[in-house]
Scaffold this motif. Structure first.
Motif, PDB file in Angstrom:
ATOM      1  N   TRP A  96      82.671 -86.456  67.585  1.00 20.36           N
ATOM      2  CA  TRP A  96      81.202 -86.808  66.956  1.00 20.36           C
ATOM      3  C   TRP A  96      80.993 -88.308  67.633  1.00 20.36           C
ATOM      4  CZ3 TRP A  96      80.939 -91.376  64.566  1.00 20.36           C
ATOM      5  CH2 TRP A  96      82.066 -91.757  63.594  1.00 20.36           C
TER       6      TRP A  96
ATOM      7  N   ASN B 113      77.958 -78.208  66.944  1.00 22.42           N
ATOM      8  CA  ASN B 113      78.423 -77.426  65.629  1.00 22.42           C
ATOM      9  C   ASN B 113      79.242 -76.259  65.983  1.00 22.42           C
ATOM     10  OD1 ASN B 113      76.362 -75.540  66.956  1.00 22.42           O
ATOM     11  ND2 ASN B 113      74.760 -76.264  65.449  1.00 22.42           N
TER      12      ASN B 113
ATOM     13  N   SER C 178      71.704 -90.789  59.412  1.00 14.86           N
ATOM     14  CA  SER C 178      72.619 -90.821  58.424  1.00 14.86           C
ATOM     15  C   SER C 178      72.658 -92.497  57.776  1.00 14.86           C
ATOM     16  CB  SER C 178      74.133 -90.509  58.577  1.00 14.86           C
ATOM     17  OG  SER C 178      75.082 -90.792  57.651  1.00 14.86           O
TER      18      SER C 178
ATOM     19  N   THR D 215      80.882 -91.066  54.748  1.00 19.79           N
ATOM     20  CA  THR D 215      81.087 -89.627  55.356  1.00 19.79           C
ATOM     21  C   THR D 215      80.237 -89.206  56.429  1.00 19.79           C
ATOM     22  OG1 THR D 215      79.999 -88.947  53.516  1.00 19.79           O
ATOM     23  CG2 THR D 215      82.343 -89.204  53.221  1.00 19.79           C
TER      24      THR D 215
ATOM     25  N   GLN E   9      77.192 -88.487  55.985  1.00 21.89           N
ATOM     26  CA  GLN E   9      76.400 -87.230  55.398  1.00 21.89           C
ATOM     27  C   GLN E   9      74.918 -87.328  55.998  1.00 21.89           C
ATOM     28  OE1 GLN E   9      77.356 -84.561  53.839  1.00 21.89           O
ATOM     29  NE2 GLN E   9      79.500 -85.211  54.218  1.00 21.89           N
ATOM     30  N   GLU E  10      74.316 -86.297  56.308  1.00 22.20           N
ATOM     31  CA  GLU E  10      72.867 -86.386  56.790  1.00 22.20           C
ATOM     32  C   GLU E  10      72.017 -86.789  55.806  1.00 22.20           C
ATOM     33  OE1 GLU E  10      69.618 -83.390  58.724  1.00 22.20           O
ATOM     34  OE2 GLU E  10      71.888 -82.832  58.591  1.00 22.20           O
TER      35      GLU E  10
ATOM     36  N   LEU F 265      86.135 -84.374  64.593  1.00 18.92           N
ATOM     37  CA  LEU F 265      85.551 -83.361  63.571  1.00 18.92           C
ATOM     38  C   LEU F 265      86.563 -82.915  62.827  1.00 18.92           C
ATOM     39  CD1 LEU F 265      83.089 -81.580  65.783  1.00 18.92           C
ATOM     40  CD2 LEU F 265      82.499 -83.168  64.138  1.00 18.92           C
TER      41      LEU F 265
ATOM     42  N   SER G  36      82.887 -81.152  60.502  1.00 14.14           N
ATOM     43  CA  SER G  36      82.140 -82.252  59.884  1.00 14.14           C
ATOM     44  C   SER G  36      82.467 -83.493  60.714  1.00 14.14           C
ATOM     45  CB  SER G  36      81.588 -82.082  58.439  1.00 14.14           C
ATOM     46  OG  SER G  36      81.160 -81.095  58.063  1.00 14.14           O
TER      47      SER G  36
END
Length: 396
Positions: A76, A99, A109, A117, A119-120, A163, A167
């Motif tokens: 990422w 993805n 984020s 982390t 996260q969205e 990832l 994620s």
């Protein structure tokens, strides 16, 4: 011969292409889809990435393209703005990765945790347009951002990581990852790297503790154990011991304090073993200072217990100090010469201790034999001290 020449030129062309790719700069790049054009760009100094942008001051709009070549399918990337400080913690990030369907996915984020982390989530400024592409192992984030009024200088932070389970997972903590932050002037294109004050503090912390806990403490123990066997060294050995250990404690407390400050300044970065040993050393060292103030006289009945306590804590401090210095060297990861230098100091001190240990035993054995020669049968009343004294008294 012709085939060989063709092969040679093919290899030469491939080599030239590799060289041109490795020397690529943002200004020479023209691979954007839809023929997008940006007014300015900057080559990031670390993590092999580039930022392209156009600032429209009339409506405070910033169009950006953050790209990173050689990004694997299981990696990422992220680019962020931090309006408070030049740090990842507290930044507002744009994140992208490929993805499970093989499609580049981009989202926002809020990095509001020391151990994010990614996260969205929503962020503090508007991002009307956001997308990502992944072509030929190059990940690119395209975004349109609404800045504040007259906001022409930003703190930018960028990262890349692996990832895990599809994620984003935690990125590495290398020098490059720590240095991926600059202040960017959107009007002039000038980029100012953050002064690496943290690295300076880490080096200061390491030097102070290696000198105090890791070197002076063992030296002070050598003074106490081996110098007192020499009659002419009393009481000089005691003052040398106390002076060396007190100086080591004072310098060590300064090193310990810099470590505490580093911990508070490095949110999300934890070295639990190193920290816990450091806290233990500080506690043990402080106990030794109080032990000096409460030291009984030599003939006191509790002196033997004090000696056991003092020696046990003292040698524990030395062992833990050496272990923690090496832990710190592993964390700092300096040139190998620094670890070799400290190892050499320990070997020297160890060799000195061995030599003095042998000398101490020789002196003690000689003294014991000398006393045995003077009083061969040290038994009360029979050729001993009391016996000789009795004969003298009888003679009188």
């Amino acid at each position: 011969m012709e085939i060989k020449l063709q092969s040679f030129f093919s290899v030469l062309i491939l080599f030239s292409l590799c060289l041109s790719a490795s020397a690529q700069t943002c200004r020479s790049y023209n691979g954007f889809t839809n023929n997008e054009v940006f007014a300015a760009c900057v080559d990031h100094p670390v993590l092999n990435s580039f930022l392209h942008w156009t600032l429209i001051q009339s409506n405070n709009t910033l169009r950006i393209a953050f790209r990173r070549p050689n990004t694997g399918p299981n990696q990422w990337i992220a680019w962020a703005i931090n309006r408070q400080r030049l740090n990842m913690f507290g930044s507002q990030a744009l994140v992208a990765y490929r993805n499970s369907s093989g499609i580049a996915h981009a989202y926002t984020s809020d990095v509001n945790s020391p151990t994010p982390t990614l996260q969205e989530s929503s962020i503090s400024f508007q991002v009307p347009q956001l997308r990502a592409t992944y072509v030929n192992q190059e990940m690119t984030i395209f975004a349109t951002i609404i800045l504040g009024d007259n906001e022409t200088t930003i703190n930018q932070v960028w990262q890349e990581g692996p990832l895990a389970g599809g994620s984003p997972a935690s990125h590495a903590i290398t020098d490059a990852n720590r240095a991926s932050r600059t202040t960017l002037d959107l009007l002039t294109g000038s980029s100012t790297a953050a002064a690496d004050d943290v690295l300076k503090k880490r080096n200061t912390h390491g030097v102070l503790n290696a000198v105090s806990w890791g070197t002076m403490m063992p030296m002070g123990a050598i003074f106490a154990r081996y110098l007192k066997v020499f009659k002419g060294a009393d009481p000089a050995w005691f003052y040398l011991h106390v002076g060396c250990q007190a100086s080591a404690y004072a310098v060590g407390v300064a090193g310990w304090a810099t470590g505490i400050k580093l911990g508070s300044d490095s949110l999300g970065i934890e070295y639990n073993t190193h920290r816990n040993i450091g806290i233990t050393l500080f506690v043990f060292g402080t106990l030794q200072v109080f032990a000096l103030l409460l030291r009984p006289n030599k003939d006191h009945k509790y002196r033997i217990y004090w000696n056991i306590y003092h020696h046990s804590i003292g040698y524990s401090v030395i062992v833990l100090s050496i272990i923690n210095v090496f832990k710190g060297l592993d964390i700092l990861n300096p040139d190998g010469k620094w670890k070799r230098a400290y190892t050499g100091i320990l070997i020297f001190l160890g060799a000195v201790a061995v030599v003095l240990e042998v000398i101490t035993w020789i002196i003690c054995i000689k003294r014991k034999r000398s006393n045995s020669d003077k009083f061969p049968h040290n038994v009360n009343g029979v050729n001993g001290i009391n016996g000789n004294a009795t004969r003298e008294e009888n003679r009188v």
